[in-house]
Design a protein around this motif. Structure first.
Motif, PDB file in Angstrom:
ATOM      1  N   VAL A   9       0.777  -1.143  -0.090  1.00 28.38           N
ATOM      2  CA  VAL A   9       0.133   0.153  -0.161  1.00 28.38           C
ATOM      3  C   VAL A   9       0.748   0.979   0.058  1.00 28.38           C
ATOM      4  O   VAL A   9       0.660   2.465  -0.296  1.00 28.38           O
ATOM      5  CB  VAL A   9      -0.932  -0.163   0.780  1.00 28.38           C
ATOM      6  N   ASN A  10       2.069   1.566  -0.009  1.00 33.51           N
ATOM      7  CA  ASN A  10       2.821   2.064   0.052  1.00 33.51           C
ATOM      8  C   ASN A  10       3.283   3.419  -1.189  1.00 33.51           C
ATOM      9  O   ASN A  10       3.470   3.824  -0.605  1.00 33.51           O
ATOM     10  CB  ASN A  10       4.253   2.045   0.516  1.00 33.51           C
ATOM     11  N   GLY A  30      -3.288  -2.779   5.669  1.00 34.27           N
ATOM     12  CA  GLY A  30      -2.396  -2.458   4.329  1.00 34.27           C
ATOM     13  C   GLY A  30      -1.323  -3.510   4.412  1.00 34.27           C
ATOM     14  O   GLY A  30      -0.673  -3.349   6.266  1.00 34.27           O
ATOM     15  N   THR A  31      -0.424  -3.960   3.634  1.00 31.36           N
ATOM     16  CA  THR A  31       0.919  -4.519   3.795  1.00 31.36           C
ATOM     17  C   THR A  31       2.420  -3.903   3.157  1.00 31.36           C
ATOM     18  O   THR A  31       1.571  -2.753   2.155  1.00 31.36           O
ATOM     19  CB  THR A  31       1.104  -5.938   3.437  1.00 31.36           C
ATOM     20  N   VAL A  32       2.990  -2.969   3.908  1.00 34.31           N
ATOM     21  CA  VAL A  32       4.056  -2.377   3.526  1.00 34.31           C
ATOM     22  C   VAL A  32       5.738  -3.347   3.362  1.00 34.31           C
ATOM     23  O   VAL A  32       5.891  -4.193   4.394  1.00 34.31           O
ATOM     24  CB  VAL A  32       4.677  -1.309   4.505  1.00 34.31           C
ATOM     25  N   GLY A  36       7.455   2.289   8.001  1.00 37.83           N
ATOM     26  CA  GLY A  36       7.074   4.491   8.085  1.00 37.83           C
ATOM     27  C   GLY A  36       6.850   4.910   6.482  1.00 37.83           C
ATOM     28  O   GLY A  36       6.232   5.837   6.879  1.00 37.83           O
ATOM     29  N   SER A  37       6.544   4.339   5.727  1.00 38.95           N
ATOM     30  CA  SER A  37       5.706   4.971   4.104  1.00 38.95           C
ATOM     31  C   SER A  37       4.234   4.714   3.532  1.00 38.95           C
ATOM     32  O   SER A  37       4.510   5.781   3.087  1.00 38.95           O
ATOM     33  CB  SER A  37       6.441   3.387   3.098  1.00 38.95           C
ATOM     34  N   TRP A  50      -4.960  -0.298   9.175  1.00 40.76           N
ATOM     35  CA  TRP A  50      -4.298  -1.160  10.269  1.00 40.76           C
ATOM     36  C   TRP A  50      -3.040  -1.898   8.992  1.00 40.76           C
ATOM     37  O   TRP A  50      -3.045  -2.243   7.931  1.00 40.76           O
ATOM     38  CB  TRP A  50      -4.766  -2.380   9.762  1.00 40.76           C
ATOM     39  N   VAL A  51      -1.771  -1.327   9.530  1.00 43.88           N
ATOM     40  CA  VAL A  51      -0.036  -2.108   8.509  1.00 43.88           C
ATOM     41  C   VAL A  51       0.048  -2.408   9.403  1.00 43.88           C
ATOM     42  O   VAL A  51       0.771  -3.142  10.414  1.00 43.88           O
ATOM     43  CB  VAL A  51      -0.120  -0.250   8.892  1.00 43.88           C
TER      44      VAL A  51
END
Length: 277
Positions: A9-10, A30-32, A36-37, A50-51
């Motif tokens: 999601v970044n 979302g996953t990154v 911090g992105s 939610w990350v």
């Protein structure tokens, strides 16, 4: 309020989808890969975002992250497998490491996301799976053989999965965008070290992929909006072609494929088993 799970999601489509969904009042898991992105989105939207940190080549990590998202958020309505990157170059220009990482990310990582989500979607009585592919999942260009390998592979996988999970109320959509003005070409895209043997051949055309003087046609924000709209369609569209360039490439490829195969009808039938009279 619907809940979406989206990998990567970044940037790119993942970022556009996330921004639009949060602005609409939806909830996004979302996953990154880079911590911090998406801090700006977290600060603006609070607990509706939610990350989790995830590299989709970590297959056990994929399942653990998906399991945790469903456990902590309850129902997830839409799962979007988006994380991936481009790798361009003639097949023999690529290193073994590039080949392995491309397939681990674009093919095996996407398969892992789908497989991890399915038990949860079945248990909750349905949902939607969306795979971000490309027009290159149906039409092939010289100089992108490994990228096509991953995308053709994931499309075949999901076309079969769609038939498997339809009885459980799970819809599947494969998104096939054309060129879009994201950082796909100018950020994560990898180019092979060129071999002189391919100079001046069709495969060499991809060497200019990072040329910013030729911007793609597609508007990623508009494409993201069409993807979001598709999640509300019943039945789920198996394929969603986005961009006039994508439509042209896909329809031309399908017509060419039929033109090659249809004249073979008699030859194909001639190989059928014939019982003795």
């Amino acid at each position: 309020m619907a809940t979406w799970f989206i990998t990567g999601v970044n940037s790119g489509f993942g970022r556009h989808l996330t921004e639009q969904l949060l602005e609409r009042g939806e909830r996004v898991a979302g996953t990154v890969r880079r911590a911090g992105s998406v801090d700006d989105l977290a600060a603006k939207y609070g607990d509706r975002l939610w990350v989790a940190h995830l590299d989709v080549t970590d297959l056990p990590g994929v399942r653990a992250t998906v399991d945790r998202a469903f456990a902590e958020l309850g129902r997830v309505d839409v799962v979007v497998s988006n994380a991936g990157y481009g790798l361009f170059g003639a097949a023999e220009e690529l290193t073994d490491e590039q080949v392995i990482d491309q397939l681990n990310t674009n093919l095996l990582g996407s398969i892992a996301v789908v497989r991890a989500a399915l038990p949860h979607l079945r248990a909750q009585g349905g949902g939607r799976l969306i795979q971000i592919s490309t027009y290159g999942g149906q039409a092939a260009n010289a100089g992108a053989s490994l990228y096509h390998a991953g995308k053709w592979g994931i499309e075949g996988f999901l076309e079969s999965v769609a038939k498997e999970v339809a009885p459980f109320g799970i819809g599947v959509t494969i998104v096939e965008p054309g060129g879009a003005r994201t950082e796909f070409r100018f950020g994560s895209l990898q180019l092979a070290t060129p071999l002189a043997a391919y100079d001046g051949t069709p495969a060499a055309m991809v060497r200019g992929a990072k040329d910013r003087s030729r911007p793609p046609l597609g508007d990623p924000a508009k494409m993201a909006a069409r993807i979001i709209e598709s999640a509300g369609q019943e039945p789920a569209p198996l394929r969603l072609v986005l961009g006039s360039d994508a439509y042209g490439f896909v329809t031309a490829a399908l017509r060419e494929r039929l033109a090659q195969i249809e004249p073979q009808r008699a030859v194909a039938a001639s190989t059928d088993w014939a019982d003795p009279q």
